[in-house]
Scaffold this active site. Structure first.
Site, mmCIF file in Angstrom:
data_model
loop_
_atom_site.group_PDB
_atom_site.id
_atom_site.type_symbol
_atom_site.label_atom_id
_atom_site.label_comp_id
_atom_site.label_asym_id
_atom_site.label_seq_id
_atom_site.Cartn_x
_atom_site.Cartn_y
_atom_site.Cartn_z
ATOM 1 N N ASP A 6 26.879 59.690 38.584
ATOM 2 C CA ASP A 6 27.887 60.748 38.534
ATOM 3 C C ASP A 6 28.190 61.354 39.908
ATOM 4 O O ASP A 6 27.369 61.292 40.816
ATOM 5 C CB ASP A 6 27.385 61.907 37.654
ATOM 6 C CG ASP A 6 27.415 61.583 36.173
ATOM 7 O OD1 ASP A 6 27.507 60.400 35.821
ATOM 8 O OD2 ASP A 6 27.338 62.536 35.383
ATOM 9 N N HIS A 147 22.714 60.669 39.988
ATOM 10 C CA HIS A 147 23.790 61.158 40.858
ATOM 11 C C HIS A 147 23.706 60.383 42.173
ATOM 12 O O HIS A 147 22.747 60.578 42.928
ATOM 13 C CB HIS A 147 23.653 62.658 41.088
ATOM 14 C CG HIS A 147 23.768 63.448 39.819
ATOM 15 N ND1 HIS A 147 22.709 63.611 38.946
ATOM 16 C CD2 HIS A 147 24.836 64.068 39.253
ATOM 17 C CE1 HIS A 147 23.118 64.318 37.906
ATOM 18 N NE2 HIS A 147 24.399 64.610 38.056
HETATM 19 NI NI NI Z 1 28.489 65.912 37.479
#
Ligand code: NI
Length: 193
Positions: A6, A147
């Site tokens: 992400d 992430h």
């Molecule tokens: Ni996010």
């Protein structure tokens, strides 16, 4: 199972793509619309190397706090820029912070993909810890949240792949994970059960 990344693309996404290519593993990237054009080459590379591009909003707001109109705008602008840059029509949405509700679901009008394993990588930013969490918590049909904007996360990926492969897991994109099942617009999915 599906590896998902992400909030990018970021400075380490290229290295992540190198790791994934070397291991012949495909993943799903929930990108931010506002980062697509500034990182157009990386986004095209994501698509060209067989990964799935998906929508994580334009600017990472808490969708549950927005008007339906702004929710739609966040999603549509991101769909638009992904399509302009890559020709891909993204099919999946992940609400920032996993924050959503029925009204957001109606406004988004795409399947909402959350996760079954949260690495918490953004908080601890620790490679060994990321590897440990994924190895311990992954189950069949799982969706792991990373992430790729954090260097220790990207550094963890080769070990994550090796350990999960040793346990017999295969890596697929989120759309592949749900192949044969109809994903409903607005509905929230955490894993393939
Ligand atoms: Ni996010």
């Amino acid at each position: 199972m599906a590896l998902t990344f992400d909030d990018g693309p970021g400075p380490y996404t290229g290295r992540l793509l190198d790791h994934l290519a070397k291991a012949r593993v495909r993943a799903t990237f929930f990108v931010l619309g506002e980062l697509v054009r500034p990182n157009a080459r990386t986004v095209r590379r994501i698509a060209a190397e067989g990964h799935e591009l998906a929508n994580h909003s334009w600017s990472h707001p808490d969708m549950a706090g927005l008007s339906s109109r702004r929710v739609r705008s966040e999603v549509r602008r991101t769909q638009g820029v992904i399509h302009q840059v890559t020709g891909v029509r993204s099919r999946l949405f992940r609400p920032p912070y996993g924050s959503t509700n029925a009204r957001v679901g109606r406004a988004v009008a795409m399947p909402q993909i959350l996760w079954s394993v949260d690495t918490m990588d953004w908080r601890h930013r620790n490679t060994a810890r990321t590897v440990r969490i994924v190895t311990k918590e992954t189950r069949n049909g799982g969706i792991v949240l990373f992430h790729d904007v954090h260097r220790p996360t990207v550094a963890a990926v080769p070990q994550v792949v090796t350990r999960l492969q040793r346990k017999g897991y295969r890596f697929v994109t989120v759309s592949e994970l749900f192949a044969g099942r109809r994903l409903r617009p607005g509905t929230v999915y955490y894993e393939r059960d």
